[in-house]
Design a protein around this motif. Structure first.
Motif, mmCIF file in Angstrom:
data_model
loop_
_atom_site.group_PDB
_atom_site.id
_atom_site.type_symbol
_atom_site.label_atom_id
_atom_site.label_comp_id
_atom_site.label_asym_id
_atom_site.label_seq_id
_atom_site.Cartn_x
_atom_site.Cartn_y
_atom_site.Cartn_z
ATOM 1 N N GLY A 105 0.886 -1.221 -0.106
ATOM 2 C CA GLY A 105 -0.020 0.135 0.069
ATOM 3 C C GLY A 105 0.785 1.323 0.033
ATOM 4 N N LEU A 106 1.945 1.124 0.751
ATOM 5 C CA LEU A 106 2.835 2.389 1.007
ATOM 6 C C LEU A 106 3.534 2.619 -0.440
ATOM 7 C CD1 LEU A 106 4.150 4.485 2.800
ATOM 8 C CD2 LEU A 106 5.929 2.813 3.042
ATOM 9 N N LEU A 107 3.935 1.636 -1.036
ATOM 10 C CA LEU A 107 4.728 1.791 -2.449
ATOM 11 C C LEU A 107 3.655 1.927 -3.405
ATOM 12 C CD1 LEU A 107 7.390 -1.130 -2.198
ATOM 13 C CD2 LEU A 107 7.513 1.382 -1.384
ATOM 14 N N ALA A 108 2.423 1.554 -3.520
ATOM 15 C CA ALA A 108 1.526 1.779 -4.599
ATOM 16 C C ALA A 108 0.737 3.089 -4.272
ATOM 17 C CB ALA A 108 0.640 0.676 -4.327
ATOM 18 N N ASN A 109 1.113 3.725 -3.332
ATOM 19 C CA ASN A 109 0.566 5.343 -3.280
ATOM 20 C C ASN A 109 -1.063 5.128 -2.917
ATOM 21 O OD1 ASN A 109 0.707 7.954 -2.816
ATOM 22 N ND2 ASN A 109 0.729 8.400 -5.123
ATOM 23 N N GLY A 110 -1.331 4.044 -2.330
ATOM 24 C CA GLY A 110 -2.691 4.081 -2.028
ATOM 25 C C GLY A 110 -3.162 3.908 -0.675
ATOM 26 N N ASN A 111 -4.387 4.210 -0.191
ATOM 27 C CA ASN A 111 -4.947 3.977 1.341
ATOM 28 C C ASN A 111 -5.317 2.448 1.369
ATOM 29 O OD1 ASN A 111 -4.685 7.043 1.474
ATOM 30 N ND2 ASN A 111 -6.275 6.837 -0.105
ATOM 31 N N LEU A 112 -5.323 2.133 2.748
ATOM 32 C CA LEU A 112 -5.664 0.857 3.277
ATOM 33 C C LEU A 112 -6.725 0.913 4.313
ATOM 34 C CD1 LEU A 112 -2.118 -0.706 3.454
ATOM 35 C CD2 LEU A 112 -3.634 -0.796 1.665
ATOM 36 N N LEU A 113 -7.410 -0.202 4.230
ATOM 37 C CA LEU A 113 -8.478 -0.458 5.165
ATOM 38 C C LEU A 113 -8.190 -1.756 5.987
ATOM 39 C CD1 LEU A 113 -11.234 0.298 6.852
ATOM 40 C CD2 LEU A 113 -12.415 -1.080 4.874
ATOM 41 N N VAL A 114 -7.623 -1.669 7.102
ATOM 42 C CA VAL A 114 -7.293 -2.803 7.828
ATOM 43 C C VAL A 114 -8.316 -3.268 8.902
ATOM 44 C CG1 VAL A 114 -5.494 -3.577 9.387
ATOM 45 C CG2 VAL A 114 -4.841 -1.921 7.789
ATOM 46 N N GLU A 115 -8.740 -4.454 8.665
ATOM 47 C CA GLU A 115 -10.036 -4.863 9.539
ATOM 48 C C GLU A 115 -9.485 -6.228 10.196
ATOM 49 O OE1 GLU A 115 -14.282 -4.835 8.270
ATOM 50 O OE2 GLU A 115 -13.777 -6.795 7.734
ATOM 51 N N GLY A 116 -9.969 -6.371 11.477
ATOM 52 C CA GLY A 116 -9.634 -7.780 12.225
ATOM 53 C C GLY A 116 -10.232 -7.279 13.622
ATOM 54 N N LEU A 117 -10.383 -8.558 14.361
ATOM 55 C CA LEU A 117 -10.836 -8.391 15.735
ATOM 56 C C LEU A 117 -9.985 -7.667 16.660
ATOM 57 C CD1 LEU A 117 -11.804 -12.321 15.543
ATOM 58 C CD2 LEU A 117 -13.409 -10.493 15.264
ATOM 59 N N PRO A 118 -10.468 -7.379 17.775
ATOM 60 C CA PRO A 118 -9.630 -6.681 18.674
ATOM 61 C C PRO A 118 -8.283 -7.327 19.215
ATOM 62 C CG PRO A 118 -11.804 -6.473 19.440
ATOM 63 C CD PRO A 118 -11.737 -7.428 18.164
ATOM 64 N N GLY A 119 -7.104 -6.438 19.135
ATOM 65 C CA GLY A 119 -6.032 -7.183 19.701
ATOM 66 C C GLY A 119 -5.058 -8.096 18.800
ATOM 67 N N LEU A 120 -5.499 -7.909 17.354
ATOM 68 C CA LEU A 120 -4.711 -8.449 16.453
ATOM 69 C C LEU A 120 -3.583 -7.728 15.944
ATOM 70 C CD1 LEU A 120 -7.426 -10.800 14.671
ATOM 71 C CD2 LEU A 120 -6.143 -11.524 16.610
ATOM 72 N N ALA A 121 -3.122 -6.429 16.605
ATOM 73 C CA ALA A 121 -2.006 -6.031 16.344
ATOM 74 C C ALA A 121 -2.121 -5.126 15.024
ATOM 75 C CB ALA A 121 -0.860 -6.733 16.008
ATOM 76 N N LYS A 122 -3.316 -4.288 14.807
ATOM 77 C CA LYS A 122 -3.701 -3.689 13.753
ATOM 78 C C LYS A 122 -2.985 -2.336 13.631
ATOM 79 C CE LYS A 122 -8.220 -3.898 14.183
ATOM 80 N NZ LYS A 122 -8.323 -4.720 15.367
ATOM 81 N N THR A 123 -3.384 -1.829 15.013
ATOM 82 C CA THR A 123 -2.592 -0.285 15.247
ATOM 83 C C THR A 123 -1.284 -0.552 15.271
ATOM 84 O OG1 THR A 123 -4.470 0.547 16.383
ATOM 85 C CG2 THR A 123 -2.530 1.659 16.786
ATOM 86 N N ARG A 124 -0.730 -1.589 15.982
ATOM 87 C CA ARG A 124 0.537 -1.720 16.361
ATOM 88 C C ARG A 124 1.473 -2.086 15.004
ATOM 89 N NH1 ARG A 124 3.691 -4.271 20.752
ATOM 90 N NH2 ARG A 124 5.518 -5.290 20.027
ATOM 91 N N ASP A 132 -3.552 -3.497 -10.936
ATOM 92 C CA ASP A 132 -2.376 -2.990 -11.830
ATOM 93 C C ASP A 132 -1.270 -2.604 -10.856
ATOM 94 O OD1 ASP A 132 -0.814 -2.329 -14.140
ATOM 95 O OD2 ASP A 132 -1.256 -0.252 -13.715
ATOM 96 N N LYS A 133 -1.710 -1.661 -9.941
ATOM 97 C CA LYS A 133 -0.616 -1.149 -8.873
ATOM 98 C C LYS A 133 -0.131 -2.082 -8.164
ATOM 99 C CE LYS A 133 -2.552 3.776 -8.907
ATOM 100 N NZ LYS A 133 -3.255 4.785 -7.862
ATOM 101 N N CYS A 134 -0.798 -2.920 -7.438
ATOM 102 C CA CYS A 134 -0.498 -3.785 -6.477
ATOM 103 C C CYS A 134 0.333 -4.990 -6.980
ATOM 104 C CB CYS A 134 -1.823 -4.209 -5.576
ATOM 105 S SG CYS A 134 -2.628 -2.860 -4.718
ATOM 106 N N SER A 135 -0.079 -5.415 -8.325
ATOM 107 C CA SER A 135 0.575 -6.456 -8.737
ATOM 108 C C SER A 135 1.809 -6.107 -9.409
ATOM 109 C CB SER A 135 -0.298 -7.207 -10.106
ATOM 110 O OG SER A 135 -0.429 -6.092 -11.055
ATOM 111 N N ARG A 136 2.137 -5.093 -9.932
ATOM 112 C CA ARG A 136 3.445 -4.611 -10.265
ATOM 113 C C ARG A 136 4.476 -4.398 -8.798
ATOM 114 N NH1 ARG A 136 3.206 0.668 -12.038
ATOM 115 N NH2 ARG A 136 1.006 1.047 -11.894
ATOM 116 N N THR A 137 3.666 -3.880 -7.879
ATOM 117 C CA THR A 137 4.398 -3.766 -6.626
ATOM 118 C C THR A 137 4.697 -5.038 -6.110
ATOM 119 O OG1 THR A 137 3.204 -1.608 -6.171
ATOM 120 C CG2 THR A 137 4.455 -2.743 -4.226
ATOM 121 N N HIS A 138 3.923 -5.977 -6.140
ATOM 122 C CA HIS A 138 4.200 -7.482 -5.858
ATOM 123 C C HIS A 138 5.305 -8.118 -6.567
ATOM 124 C CE1 HIS A 138 3.670 -11.848 -4.923
ATOM 125 N NE2 HIS A 138 3.059 -11.242 -3.989
#
Length: 327
Positions: free
Chosen positions: A31-50, A268-274
Motif C-alpha cells: 500500500g505504501l509503495l503503490a501510493n494507496g490508502n488501506l482499510l485494515v480489518e480484524g478482531l480486537p487485539g490482532l495488532a492492527k494499530t501496532r 495493476d498497481k498492486c501486482s506491479r508492486t508485488h
C-alpha cells in the motif's frame, strides 16, 4: 543501499515487533509503495494499530493518529480557520488538523458519523483538503491507514460504498497460529521487562529509512513490464464480477454489485508492486492472484442468497480466479 534493500530493511524491522503477520506487513508495504490508502480489518487485539505504528516508527515520516469517536467533528480531522489578533491587526489563519501528516492512522474509522468519514474523502482521493474555500495540499508522501472492528455493530456507522472504493486494498487480519502466539507472549513480556530495567549503555539506534527510498521504489515499480495479456487478465477478473452469470449460475446468484474500474487500477498497481518485491521486472498471473482478494474484498457486494449460503467475498474471489482463463 538500493531502494529494494531499504524497503526490505523496513519489512524486517516491522517483523521484529509484529509476530505471525507476515502477510499483513507485506500488504502495508505494498500500500505504501503503490501510493494507496488501506482499510485494515480484524478482531480486537490482532495488532492492527501496532503494525501501522511499527511502519511509521521505522520510516522518516510524520505520523498522526486520529481516534474516531461519535462526537468527532470534520474540523477535528481537517483543521479549521482560527481568528488571530495581535500587533494591531487581525486575520484568519489555517490551523492544520491531524490529517496533515505522512502516515495517518484512522483508528476505528467506523465509530464516527458519515460527515466525519466524508472529511477524509478529498484527502484520500485528491491529496488535498479544502477549508473555507482555500485548498491545502498534502505532502508528497501521504497515506491513510484505517482500522475497523468487523463484529462490533453497536454505536458504529458503516462506511459508505463511495468511501470504501477509495481504499486501494482491504486487508484482513486473522488469529495467529498457536506457535506464533507463544512468541507474541514472549515479545510483549520482553518489552515490559526492558521498560522497567535499568537504562543500558547507550547504543546507536538504527537510522530511520528515508522517504526518498519510497519515492525511488515507486519510480522502479513504474518501470515494471506488464504485457498486453496481463492487462486483459486483470480486466477480465474485474469484468467477471459485473457479469458473474456468464461464468456460473452460482456466481450470478451470489454477486449483487461488481467491482468498479478502481479495482482494475488497484490490481495493476498492486501486482506491479508485488512483482517488484519478488525481485522481478515483469508481472505474472501469480502477482495478480496474490493481491486479488485484498482488492476485491471491499468492492464486491454479496446478495442475500450468498450470505444465506455462508459465503464471504473471499469465497467469491476464489471462484472467479478458478473460472477466469489465464492468459
Amino acid at each position: 543501499m538500493t531502494a529494494h534493500d531499504q524497503i526490505f530493511d523496513l519489512k524486517a524491522r516491522m517483523g521484529q515487533s509484529i509476530i505471525g503477520q507476515t502477510d499483513v506487513i507485506d500488504r502495508l508495504i505494498i500500500g505504501l509503495l503503490a501510493n494507496g490508502n488501506l482499510l485494515v480489518e480484524g478482531l480486537p487485539g490482532l495488532a492492527k494499530t501496532r503494525a501501522i505504528k511499527a511502519m511509521a516508527k521505522n520510516l522518516d515520516a510524520r505520523f498522526s493518529r486520529i481516534q474516531f469517536t461519535p462526537d468527532l467533528l470534520p474540523s477535528d480531522v481537517t483543521g479549521t480557520e482560527v481568528y488571530l489578533q495581535g500587533a494591531g491587526k487581525a486575520e484568519f489563519r489555517f490551523d492544520p488538523g491531524p490529517i496533515f501528516a505522512n502516515i495517518v492512522l484512522a483508528d476505528e474509522i467506523n465509530r464516527a458519523p458519515a460527515k466525519v468519514q466524508a472529511a477524509l474523502l478529498e484527502a484520500m482521493e485528491e491529496r488535498q483538503v479544502t477549508v473555507a474555500g482555500t485548498t491545502h495540499k498534502m505532502e508528497p508522501l501521504f497515506i491513510v491507514m484505517a482500522t475497523q472492528n468487523p463484529i462490533e455493530q453497536e454505536g458504529t456507522y458503516p462506511l459508505p460504498e463511495a468511501q470504501m472504493d477509495r481504499f486501494l486494498m482491504h486487508v484482513n487480519i486473522t488469529y495467529p497460529p498457536v506457535e506464533d502466539e507463544v512468541d507474541v507472549i514472549r515479545l510483549v513480556r520482553g518489552e515490559e521487562q526492558a521498560a522497567h530495567a535499568p537504562a543500558p549503555d547507550a547504543k546507536e539506534t538504527p537510522k530511520e529509512i528515508a522517504q526518498q527510498a519510497v519515492f525511488d521504489a515507486r519510480a522502479e515499480i513504474g518501470q515494471i513490464h506488464v504485457s498486453d495479456a496481463m492487462d486483459r487478465y486483470m480486466a477480465d477478473l474485474v469484468y467477471a464480477t459485473r457479469t458473474p452469470a456468464r461464468l456460473s449460475e452460482d456466481l450470478g446468484n451470489w454477486i449483487e454489485v461488481g467491482a468498479s474500474p478502481r479495482a482494475s487500477l488497484a490490481l495493476d498497481k498492486c501486482s506491479r508492486t508485488h512483482a517488484w518485491m519478488a525481485g522481478r521486472d515483469y508481472v505474472d498471473p501469480q502477482d495478480v492472484r496474490a493481491i486479488a482478494h485484498d482488492v476485491f474484498r471491499h468492492r464486491i457486494a454479496l446478495s442475500y442468497e450468498a450470505q444465506g449460503d455462508g459465503k464471504v467475498t473471499d469465497d467469491i474471489t476464489d471462484e472467479i480466479i478458478k473460472l477466469v482463463a489465464l492468459p
